[in-house]
Design an enzyme around this catalytic site. Structure first.
Site, PDB file in Angstrom:
ATOM      1  N   GLY A 151     -15.750 -31.705 -29.078  1.00 47.29           N
ATOM      2  CA  GLY A 151     -16.409 -32.939 -30.458  1.00 47.29           C
ATOM      3  C   GLY A 151     -17.084 -33.175 -30.343  1.00 47.29           C
TER       4      GLY A 151
ATOM      5  N   HIS B 129     -23.740 -30.217 -27.412  1.00 45.54           N
ATOM      6  CA  HIS B 129     -23.072 -30.482 -27.829  1.00 45.54           C
ATOM      7  C   HIS B 129     -22.025 -29.845 -28.071  1.00 45.54           C
ATOM      8  CE1 HIS B 129     -21.175 -32.545 -31.368  1.00 45.54           C
ATOM      9  NE2 HIS B 129     -20.723 -31.538 -31.177  1.00 45.54           N
ATOM     10  N   CYS B 130     -20.711 -29.787 -26.853  1.00 48.48           N
ATOM     11  CA  CYS B 130     -19.414 -28.965 -26.822  1.00 48.48           C
ATOM     12  C   CYS B 130     -19.022 -28.875 -28.176  1.00 48.48           C
ATOM     13  CB  CYS B 130     -18.813 -29.390 -26.157  1.00 48.48           C
ATOM     14  SG  CYS B 130     -17.226 -28.328 -24.929  1.00 48.48           S
ATOM     15  N   PRO B 131     -18.537 -27.970 -28.461  1.00 46.80           N
ATOM     16  CA  PRO B 131     -17.146 -27.860 -30.291  1.00 46.80           C
ATOM     17  C   PRO B 131     -16.523 -27.606 -29.687  1.00 46.80           C
ATOM     18  CG  PRO B 131     -18.706 -25.248 -29.521  1.00 46.80           C
ATOM     19  CD  PRO B 131     -19.069 -26.898 -29.376  1.00 46.80           C
TER      20      PRO B 131
END
Length: 436
Positions: free
Chosen positions: A186, A181-183
């Site tokens: 998003g 999950h890439c912040p």
């Protein structure tokens, strides 16, 4: 039961995603970071474009490094990078539709059901929603190349995850070929947006090198044309100096990320698998060679989404039992209190046996309220019970002092005699009860 409301799937989606444009765009719960990423990309590009426009308008016939071709190339690369960012962040990464109920009861590898109370703790798992349903923790699945891999059961989605899928705790979805999950975007990175994610980070790396190189070339050109030192040329181009520092810092992050994902693509791994050391001591069943693995990412058609977020679904209102009673809560308790916890009004069965038909229709909650109110009124109306020990103490004191104190307090023999008779009767009653 009323007619169920019809809603779009994205309106009743149980995950943590955010939807825009009527369910056409799907984002993660931290989609606000997309704005920050856009600003970090656009700021150096706008600075370089401003430098180009300034040089074009002030140079005349003199040849400049930051000319019109550089301006066009900067705009094209910047728009391409932002487009890859939006495609990564706004599309379904490969979400697996969740089930409304657990799969059929089975044991071992799903071949034979587990009967009775026979269970293997290391192999089986009892669902929290259905305590009597026994399911294996994992199952063996044969993948396309003939290798056997284990897939785990997801308690949230009520399904066995496909091979290489994992549950994202941030988006609350199982995602096919889950990478991470890439912040910064998003969104989860999975089977359906991994290509766009790689194009995004590689284009960002290219932009950093592009802006860094052109800024240095402009400073060197100013030094040669004006015959000044490098430091004086840098002092005359402060915006270029800022862009050099900014891109030099950024390229270590996005460049390192690009190199790392090139390695993952060439070995056909995901970030999740690599961080868990999944293939360190055993062969990777998905590795087909570096060229074939890279071709799988760039030359394979992206599969369609398993969810139609704009499709109509029947949104049932809150369930109600047929007899109009109250539903039990999820933790096994009943919402009506202890009186109803021991009684199932639908089946008429309590913890001991069958409740007679005449008692099944009673409102136990109302009876409990009435009993409580009656007990409170009785306690308020009833006089306080006498204390036999106080009686014994009073009689003994009177006998020792000859009753004089009691005469003085009451003011007459008649009152003293009456109190003495009452005390004697109470004492006799207490003594009689104790003898019995």
């Amino acid at each position: 039961m009323g007619e169920p409301d019809r809603r779009r799937l994205y309106q009743v989606w149980p995950g943590s995603n955010k939807f825009l444009c009527g369910g056409r765009l799907i984002f993660g719960p931290d989609a606000g970071s997309l704005f920050l990423s856009t600003v970090l990309i656009a700021c150096p590009l706008i600075g370089l474009c401003c430098q180009c426009i300034t040089k074009i308008s002030s140079s005349g016939s003199e040849k400049q490094v930051l000319g019109f071709p550089v301006l066009i190339a900067t705009v094209v690369l910047g728009l391409a990078d932002l487009a890859f960012l939006l495609l990564t962040s706004s599309r379904d990464p490969g979400i697996v539709p969740r089930n409304s109920r657990p799969p059929p009861e089975s044991g071992g590898d799903g071949e034979q059901p587990v009967g009775g109370d026979v269970a293997t703790p290391s192999m089986e798992w009892v669902t929290a929603a259905s305590p009597h349903l026994r399911l294996p923790r994992s199952k063996d699945v044969v993948v396309s190349n003939g290798c056997v891999v284990k897939v785990k059961y997801c308690d949230t989605c009520l399904l066995y995850r496909p091979p290489r899928a994992s549950h994202c705790s941030i988006c609350n979805n199982c995602v096919q070929k889950f990478d991470h999950h890439c912040p910064w975007v998003g969104q989860c990175i999975g089977l359906r947006n991994y290509l766009f994610f790689f194009l995004f980070i590689s284009t960002s790396t290219l932009l950093c090198v592009y802006v860094f190189s052109l800024s240095w070339m402009n400073i060197v050109a100013q030094k040669d044309s004006n015959g000044v030192s490098l430091l004086k040329s840098m002092a005359g181009e402060p915006l270029c100096v800022v862009l050099i520092v900014y891109t030099f810092v950024s390229v270590w992050f996005v460049g390192g990320l690009t190199v790392f994902h090139l390695y993952l693509m060439s070995t056909n791994q995901t970030t999740y698998e690599n961080f868990r050391y999944r293939y360190d001591k055993k062969e990777n069943p998905y590795n087909s060679g570096a060229l074939a693995n890279i071709a799988e990412v760039f030359c394979t058609r992206i599969p369609p989404s398993m969810n139609s977020f704009r499709s109509w679904v029947a949104a049932q209102p809150d369930e109600e039992p047929e007899d109009g009673g109250q539903l039990p809560s999820r933790n096994g308790g009943d919402l009506a209190g202890d009186a109803k916890e021991k009684v199932d009004l639908e089946t008429g069965v309590n913890g001991i046996g069958i409740i007679p038909a005449i008692l099944q229709g009673l409102d136990y909650g109302e009876m409990e309220k009435n009993n409580i109110s009656v007990h409170i009124k009785d306690r308020q109306a009833a006089p306080a019970a006498p204390d036999p020990f106080m009686v014994d103490t009073a009689v003994g004191w009177r006998r020792r002092h000859g009753g004089e104190g009691c005469k003085r307090e009451t003011g007459g023999d008649s009152q003293t005699t009456r109190d003495e008779d009452v005390a004697e009767r109470r004492l006799d009653s207490v003594g009689g009860n104790s003898d019995r």
